[in-house]
Design a protein around this motif. Structure first.
Motif, PDB file in Angstrom:
ATOM      1  N   LYS A   1       0.836  -1.213   0.000  1.00 33.87           N
ATOM      2  CA  LYS A   1       0.000   0.000   0.000  1.00 33.87           C
ATOM      3  C   LYS A   1       0.862   1.251   0.000  1.00 33.87           C
ATOM      4  CE  LYS A   1      -3.890   0.914   1.852  1.00 33.87           C
ATOM      5  NZ  LYS A   1      -4.930   1.224   2.831  1.00 33.87           N
ATOM      6  N   GLU A   2       1.901   1.222   0.828  1.00 33.91           N
ATOM      7  CA  GLU A   2       2.745   2.417   0.922  1.00 33.91           C
ATOM      8  C   GLU A   2       3.605   2.562  -0.338  1.00 33.91           C
ATOM      9  OE1 GLU A   2       1.956   4.543   3.319  1.00 33.91           O
ATOM     10  OE2 GLU A   2       0.576   3.033   4.091  1.00 33.91           O
ATOM     11  N   ALA A   3       3.962   1.442  -0.970  1.00 34.87           N
ATOM     12  CA  ALA A   3       4.685   1.524  -2.243  1.00 34.87           C
ATOM     13  C   ALA A   3       3.799   2.221  -3.275  1.00 34.87           C
ATOM     14  CB  ALA A   3       5.078   0.129  -2.727  1.00 34.87           C
ATOM     15  N   LEU A   4       2.536   1.849  -3.297  1.00 39.75           N
ATOM     16  CA  LEU A   4       1.596   2.500  -4.236  1.00 39.75           C
ATOM     17  C   LEU A   4       1.507   3.992  -3.939  1.00 39.75           C
ATOM     18  CD1 LEU A   4      -1.132  -0.262  -4.328  1.00 39.75           C
ATOM     19  CD2 LEU A   4      -0.084   0.763  -6.361  1.00 39.75           C
ATOM     20  N   TYR A   5       1.434   4.324  -2.660  1.00 33.13           N
ATOM     21  CA  TYR A   5       1.370   5.744  -2.276  1.00 33.13           C
ATOM     22  C   TYR A   5       2.630   6.480  -2.755  1.00 33.13           C
ATOM     23  CZ  TYR A   5       1.425   9.880   0.702  1.00 33.13           C
ATOM     24  OH  TYR A   5       1.503  11.169   1.158  1.00 33.13           O
TER      25      TYR A   5
ATOM     26  N   LYS B   1      10.328   5.794  -9.520  1.00 36.16           N
ATOM     27  CA  LYS B   1      10.500   4.340  -9.494  1.00 36.16           C
ATOM     28  C   LYS B   1      10.451   3.847  -8.054  1.00 36.16           C
ATOM     29  CE  LYS B   1      11.930   0.708 -11.819  1.00 36.16           C
ATOM     30  NZ  LYS B   1      11.450   0.356 -13.144  1.00 36.16           N
ATOM     31  N   VAL B   2       9.691   2.797  -7.819  1.00 28.65           N
ATOM     32  CA  VAL B   2       9.621   2.210  -6.478  1.00 28.65           C
ATOM     33  C   VAL B   2       9.933   0.714  -6.605  1.00 28.65           C
ATOM     34  CG1 VAL B   2       8.165   1.752  -4.461  1.00 28.65           C
ATOM     35  CG2 VAL B   2       7.847   3.883  -5.757  1.00 28.65           C
ATOM     36  N   TYR B   3      11.031   0.297  -6.004  1.00 33.95           N
ATOM     37  CA  TYR B   3      11.380  -1.122  -5.992  1.00 33.95           C
ATOM     38  C   TYR B   3      10.787  -1.746  -4.730  1.00 33.95           C
ATOM     39  CZ  TYR B   3      14.953   0.223  -9.386  1.00 33.95           C
ATOM     40  OH  TYR B   3      15.605   0.711 -10.481  1.00 33.95           O
ATOM     41  N   ILE B   4      10.074  -2.846  -4.899  1.00 36.96           N
ATOM     42  CA  ILE B   4       9.610  -3.590  -3.714  1.00 36.96           C
ATOM     43  C   ILE B   4      10.526  -4.796  -3.538  1.00 36.96           C
ATOM     44  CG2 ILE B   4       7.739  -4.943  -2.681  1.00 36.96           C
ATOM     45  CD1 ILE B   4       5.746  -3.142  -4.106  1.00 36.96           C
TER      46      ILE B   4
ATOM     47  N   GLU C   1       3.058   0.946 -13.296  1.00 35.29           N
ATOM     48  CA  GLU C   1       4.285   0.926 -14.115  1.00 35.29           C
ATOM     49  C   GLU C   1       5.508   1.443 -13.350  1.00 35.29           C
ATOM     50  OE1 GLU C   1       3.265   3.107 -17.576  1.00 35.29           O
ATOM     51  OE2 GLU C   1       2.261   1.368 -18.501  1.00 35.29           O
ATOM     52  N   ARG C   2       5.273   2.178 -12.296  1.00 35.83           N
ATOM     53  CA  ARG C   2       6.414   2.725 -11.549  1.00 35.83           C
ATOM     54  C   ARG C   2       6.982   1.728 -10.539  1.00 35.83           C
ATOM     55  NH1 ARG C   2       5.758   9.127 -10.416  1.00 35.83           N
ATOM     56  NH2 ARG C   2       5.168   9.671 -12.522  1.00 35.83           N
ATOM     57  N   ILE C   3       6.252   0.608 -10.350  1.00 34.74           N
ATOM     58  CA  ILE C   3       6.704  -0.376  -9.348  1.00 34.74           C
ATOM     59  C   ILE C   3       7.433  -1.533 -10.021  1.00 34.74           C
ATOM     60  CG2 ILE C   3       5.889  -2.105  -7.674  1.00 34.74           C
ATOM     61  CD1 ILE C   3       3.807  -0.134  -6.739  1.00 34.74           C
TER      62      ILE C   3
END
Ligand code: NAP
Length: 317
Positions: free
Chosen positions: A157-161, A168-171, A192-194
């Motif tokens: 959820k916080e990655a989406l935020y 770019k957000v790497y999980i 697309e940013r994850i």
């Protein structure tokens, strides 16, 4: 020393819900908030599964409304931190920075704190690239690249935020299966940013003045790599805030307070609500529900203590 009917330690949804029910029952009620009002929920950007808010509501606003409601019924809300409690003598004593208070019934709603990774660089770079709160710090990562560690609801959820700010957000998650709800997983996969880095753990957070990247180890291949990021958001679960109560009430092997279904702890007159005792479903709705139960049980306990007539609601330990 001022004597309250009920003191509630903690001001997240469990504590505030307990305060609403307790004050509405005309019990003299004090909430000691802890460092920040609203608890973990107040740090949640959007809560979209709390009934009654079909468009979702920010955690800050929801807990602000709960606080307003508790005050409306007469609860006193004090910004203060508890330093110690004495549950061995009744009335119970609660010691805070501002002094000592006594109560006939105590409700513990101290919640949980983020679990730490325990890797080099984590402590050192807190506030300089390492964060446990996307809502607080996400804004500083406009057009930057960040890593989120974890595979639960919070991480996804916080990655989406964070995709609102970061390009770019790497999980980074240690398995290839997630604990997060299916709907959240689907949203993360479609964003697309994850980008997911699976079966992998962070072994070090690296930088000079601030975070410059993380060392990552793939648990399947053993391969070590360096990922350049400006921020690391750690969401690997929580630990219960129960150090104050150690040795005075029963805790389980992971440090959570043991309660029965009516929120009674091992000490008569002491109740616990919310994440600090929740082992089935840690949600705002369950925290609010357990706070309500704890307050109603506290009311019965006090009536029993004082030998009052309380038809149909006698206190059973
Ligand atoms: P969580 O569900 O316990 O998930 C923790 C995640 O971190 C897991 O993926 C776990 O991996 C990973 N992890 C744990 N220790 C680790 C370590 N040392 N190194 C690397 N990874 C590690 O925690 P949470 O996401 O904070 O959620 C806590 C509770 O709040 C849950 O009940 C959750 O459902 C609830 N919550 C709900 C919402 C919502 O909107 N519904 C939002 C936030 C939180 P493994 O899976 O491999 O164990």
């Amino acid at each position: 020393m001022e004597l309250y009917d009920v003191i509630i330690i903690g001001s997240g949804p469990a504590g505030l819900s307990a305060a609403i029910y307790s004050a509405r029952s005309k019990l003299k009620t004090l909430v000691i908030t802890g460092r920040a009002v609203g608890g973990q929920a107040a740090l949640t950007a959007e809560i979209e599964n709390y009934p009654g808010f079909p468009e979702g509501i920010s955690g800050l606003e929801l807990t602000r409304l709960m606080q307003e409601q508790a005050k409306k019924f007469g609860a006193e809300i004090q910004m203060d931190e508890v330093l110690s409690v004495n549950l061995k003598e009744h009335p119970f004593t609660v010691t805070t920075y501002s002094g000592d208070y006594q109560c006939k019934a105590l409700i513990i709603a101290t919640g949980v704190s983020p679990r730490k990774l325990g890797v080099p660089g984590e402590e050192e770079f807190v506030g300089r690239g390492v964060s446990f709160c996307a809502t607080c710090d996400g804004f500083f990562y406009q057009d930057r690249e960040v890593a989120v560690v974890g595979g639960g609801d919070s991480a996804l959820k916080e990655a989406l935020y964070l995709t609102r700010f970061a390009r770019k957000v790497y999980i980074i998650h240690r398995r290839d299966q997630f604990r997060a709800e299916a709907i959240i997983q689907e949203r993360a996969r479609q964003n697309e940013r994850i980008e997911f880095i699976l079966n992998s753990v962070v072994t070090e957070i690296v930088g000079k003045e601030k975070v410059e990247g993380v060392k990552v180890r793939n648990l399947k291949t053993g391969e070590e790599s360096f990922l350049k990021v400006d921020g690391v958001f750690v969401y690997i679960g929580n630990v219960p805030n129960t150090s104050l109560f150690q040795g005075q009430i029963e805790l389980d092997e992971q440090g959570y307070i043991v309660t029965d279904r009516a929120m009674h702890t091992s000490v008569p007159g002491v109740f616990a609500a919310g994440d600090v005792q929740e082992r089935v479903l840690a949600q705002v709705v369950t925290a609010a529900a357990s706070g309500a139960i704890a307050a109603m049980e506290a009311e019965k306990y006090i009536a029993h203590l004082e030998g009052k007539e309380y038809p149909g609601k006698e206190w059973k330990p």
